[in-house]
Structures are given as structure tokens and as C-alpha cells.
Design an enzyme around this catalytic site. Structure first.
Site, PDB file in Angstrom:
ATOM      1  N   ARG A 225       0.849  -1.187   0.000  1.00  8.86           N
ATOM      2  CA  ARG A 225       0.000   0.000   0.000  1.00  8.86           C
ATOM      3  C   ARG A 225       0.887   1.241   0.000  1.00  8.86           C
ATOM      4  O   ARG A 225       1.988   1.244   0.554  1.00  8.86           O
ATOM      5  CB  ARG A 225      -0.936   0.003   1.222  1.00  8.86           C
ATOM      6  CG  ARG A 225      -2.091  -0.984   1.084  1.00  8.86           C
ATOM      7  CD  ARG A 225      -3.025  -0.602  -0.066  1.00  8.86           C
ATOM      8  NE  ARG A 225      -4.108  -1.550  -0.284  1.00  8.86           N
ATOM      9  CZ  ARG A 225      -4.065  -2.557  -1.149  1.00  8.86           C
ATOM     10  NH1 ARG A 225      -2.984  -2.766  -1.879  1.00  8.86           N
ATOM     11  NH2 ARG A 225      -5.101  -3.355  -1.306  1.00  8.86           N
ATOM     12  N   GLU A 254      -4.739   7.502  -6.314  1.00  2.67           N
ATOM     13  CA  GLU A 254      -4.743   6.783  -7.595  1.00  2.67           C
ATOM     14  C   GLU A 254      -5.955   7.199  -8.433  1.00  2.67           C
ATOM     15  O   GLU A 254      -7.061   7.258  -7.897  1.00  2.67           O
ATOM     16  CB  GLU A 254      -4.770   5.272  -7.349  1.00  2.67           C
ATOM     17  CG  GLU A 254      -3.536   4.760  -6.612  1.00  2.67           C
ATOM     18  CD  GLU A 254      -3.569   3.257  -6.343  1.00  2.67           C
ATOM     19  OE1 GLU A 254      -4.537   2.589  -6.761  1.00  2.67           O
ATOM     20  OE2 GLU A 254      -2.628   2.745  -5.721  1.00  2.67           O
ATOM     21  N   HIS A 273      -1.239   0.048 -10.362  1.00  2.00           N
ATOM     22  CA  HIS A 273      -1.892  -0.876  -9.425  1.00  2.00           C
ATOM     23  C   HIS A 273      -2.333  -2.157 -10.139  1.00  2.00           C
ATOM     24  O   HIS A 273      -3.493  -2.584 -10.045  1.00  2.00           O
ATOM     25  CB  HIS A 273      -3.090  -0.207  -8.745  1.00  2.00           C
ATOM     26  CG  HIS A 273      -3.411  -0.802  -7.407  1.00  2.00           C
ATOM     27  ND1 HIS A 273      -3.861  -0.054  -6.343  1.00  2.00           N
ATOM     28  CD2 HIS A 273      -3.353  -2.081  -6.952  1.00  2.00           C
ATOM     29  CE1 HIS A 273      -4.073  -0.851  -5.299  1.00  2.00           C
ATOM     30  NE2 HIS A 273      -3.776  -2.088  -5.653  1.00  2.00           N
TER      31      HIS A 273
END
Length: 310
Positions: A225, A254, A273
Site C-alpha cells: 500500500r 490513484e 496498481h
């Protein structure tokens, strides 16, 4: 006993198709939170993406079990409601993340980006590659994902050390240190990989002081993370040459904003991601098993402590 379920996901149709291929479960498929609110009729189960579930959960009073489609459940920790059981996803993302991590470690040692640039310039670039064999890999997070990375990394001849909250030893690692020994841990690695979840205790764990403990040849990969690393400190370390390189797949915001200095930081690779994708074929079996347990009043698998965040 049977129970109704809402699927709430950007890829809800794909999840529904995979469920219907192997099980008979009363499902309403929703690809938006608006659709989920419209189709909600007292279902007790939500199966979906944590960001979408977090948006609607306070408005669905009869939901008492949520099955996440992601490994990370950070959006749900911000929801005040706690009168339900949250189950996560385990033992499925290890292979994907391992391939991602080792792919970028190999690319770094093989100097893939540099060779590509030299080829584009028409240069015969015969500088040698490096080796993974004999190097030291530090993995922050020794759960199922970190352990899978460790097992495969050892095949390449890497010495693998782990860092966890407790420092409990694991057969998948040569050694595991507690997080209280972070700085001494960082001093001993050539490569650093974080698979840590987003919790209060992991926030900015890799700050300027911590990053300064890494050898200048060290290479960092974050697939856990984004909160674990201080972006400003990382940017400074890369710009000043105090860190050889980094690959980031996760971020505090994001998509990464176009104005972010991360885009213009040398020796930094940004991916969107994608280190581990929640493919329905991987996630649905977990849901179906837990659905069976739920209907039979049996304990659910992979229950998450919302206060701890994992």
C-alpha cells in the site's frame, strides 16, 4: 438455508458469470453504487470492491456479511459501521505478485531499460548485467503474499529476510525481524519489497530516516500500500542518488495526478496498481466456500479485523 447477495463491482457481470458457472446463488449484479441502491431489497450479503461497498454500506441496514474482491480493504476501515463480518482474499495473489516483483528485479539486474535506450541510439552496449544470485532480499510483510515471494526468490539464490510486527520466525524466510528493528533490517538488504497493508502503524514507515539506512545500491519495490513510504523522502533519495531505483505499483492517490513529481523522478517506474488483479476465477471460489459456510452457520474464512485493517 439460502441468502440473497448483491455483487457490487466495476466487473460485476464477470463475477456473476463465474458464480453461475459453478453454483446456484440468488444474485443481483450491480456495476455501480446507484444500481446497487436501486436493486437492494434487504439482501444480507455484499460481494464487491471495497471502495464501492464503503460508499453504500451505511445505507443497507440488513447486510451482515461483506466479501471483499480485493486483498486490501482500506476504504472500509473509514466506514463507521462495524455490525457486520468482513472477509478478505488470501492465498491467491502470491503468484501474480511474485512474478511482478521478480520481473522487475531481473529487469534491474539485466539493465533492460538502459539496454533499450542504447539500442534506440544505435550503440553496441556491452556492459555486463548483474545477478540475483547471492543478493539479499528484504520483504516487509511475511503473510501469504510475502511468503510466496520469499519461496520463489530463494530458487534464484537470494537470501531472504522478513520484517513483521512480531518478528515471528517463518520457514519461508532465512530470518524474520520485528518492525522495531526496521533500521537495522534495512541496512542488510540489496533489494527491498513491501507487501504491507495500510494501517496506522505502517503509515510512512519508510520515511527519510529509514530510507537513509538502505545501501545506495538498494532497489525498492512497493506492491503493498502506498502509505508505507514517504513520497517526498523517496523522491529525494532517488534524485540525489542515495537509492539506485524504485518501482511503485500503489499510491496514496490513484491515479497519480499528472502534476505529481513522481512522474519526473529519475530511476522510478510507475505501474497502475496492476501487480495483482482480482480475476473472477481466483476470487469466486473463496466467495462460494464462504457462502456455503454462511448458509450453514459455520465460521467464515479470512475474517478481517476492521480495527487492525487486516
Amino acid at each position: 438455508m439460502t441468502a440473497g447477495c448483491l455483487i457490487v463491482s466495476n466487473t460485476a457481470t464477470r463475477f456473476q458469470e463465474e458464480i453461475e458457472r459453478t453454483a446456484s446463488i440468488p444474485i443481483e449484479s450491480c456495476s455501480s453504487t446507484l444500481e446497487a441502491r436501486e436493486k437492494y431489497a434487504g439482501q444480507s450479503i455484499l460481494f464487491g470492491d471495497p471502495d464501492m461497498v464503503a460508499e453504500i454500506l451505511p445505507d443497507l441496514p440488513d447486510v451482515d456479511w461483506v466479501q471483499s474482491t480485493w486483498a486490501g480493504i482500506t476504504p472500509l476501515t473509514a466506514v463507521g459501521r462495524r455490525d457486520y463480518v468482513l472477509t478478505g482474499v488470501k492465498n491467491v495473489f502470491g503468484p501474480q505478485m511474485t512474478e511482478y516483483v521478480l520481473g522487475y528485479l531481473l529487469a534491474h539486474e539485466l539493465r533492460v531499460v538502459e539496454r533499450d535506450r542504447q539500442q534506440a541510439a544505435g550503440n553496441w552496449f556491452d556492459s555486463p548485467s548483474g545477478l540475483l544470485h547471492g543478493k539479499r532480499l528484504g520483504i516487509m510483510g511475511t503473510g501469504s503474499i510475502g511468503a510466496h515471494i520469499a519461496r520463489i526468490a530463494r530458487v534464484f539464490g537470494l537470501a531472504v529476510r522478513g520484517l513483521s510486527l512480531s518478528g515471528t520466525q517463518s520457514p519461508d524466510f532465512d530470518d524474520v525481524q520485528p518492525v522495531g528493528e526496521l533500521h537495522s533490517f534495512l541496512e542488510t538488504v540489496d533489494y527491498l519489497v513491501s507487501v504491507l497493508p495500510a494501517t496506522h502503524s505502517t503509515a510512512n514507515l519508510l520515511d527519510g530516516a529509514a530510507l537513509a539506512r538502505l545501501p545506495t545500491h538498494a532497489f525498492f519495490i512497493n506492491v503493498g500500500r502506498g502509505n508505507v513510504v514517504d513520497d517526498d523522502a523517496l523522491i529525494d533519495a532517488l534524485r540525489t542518488g542515495r537509492l539506485a531505483g524504485a518501482v511503485l505499483d500503489v499510491f496514496d492517490e490513484e491515479p497519480v495526478p499528472a502534476a505529481s513529481p513522481l512522474w519526473r523522478t529519475p530511476n522510478l517506474t510507475i505501474t497502475a496498481h496492476i501487480a495483482a488483479i482480482s480475476h473472477p476465477a481466483l476470487i469466486v471460489p473463496i466467495f462460494i466456500e464462504n457462502y456455503r459456510r454462511y448458509c450453514n452457520n459455520e465460521p467464515l474464512k479470512f475474517v478481517i479485523d476492521l480495527d487492525k485493517g487486516y
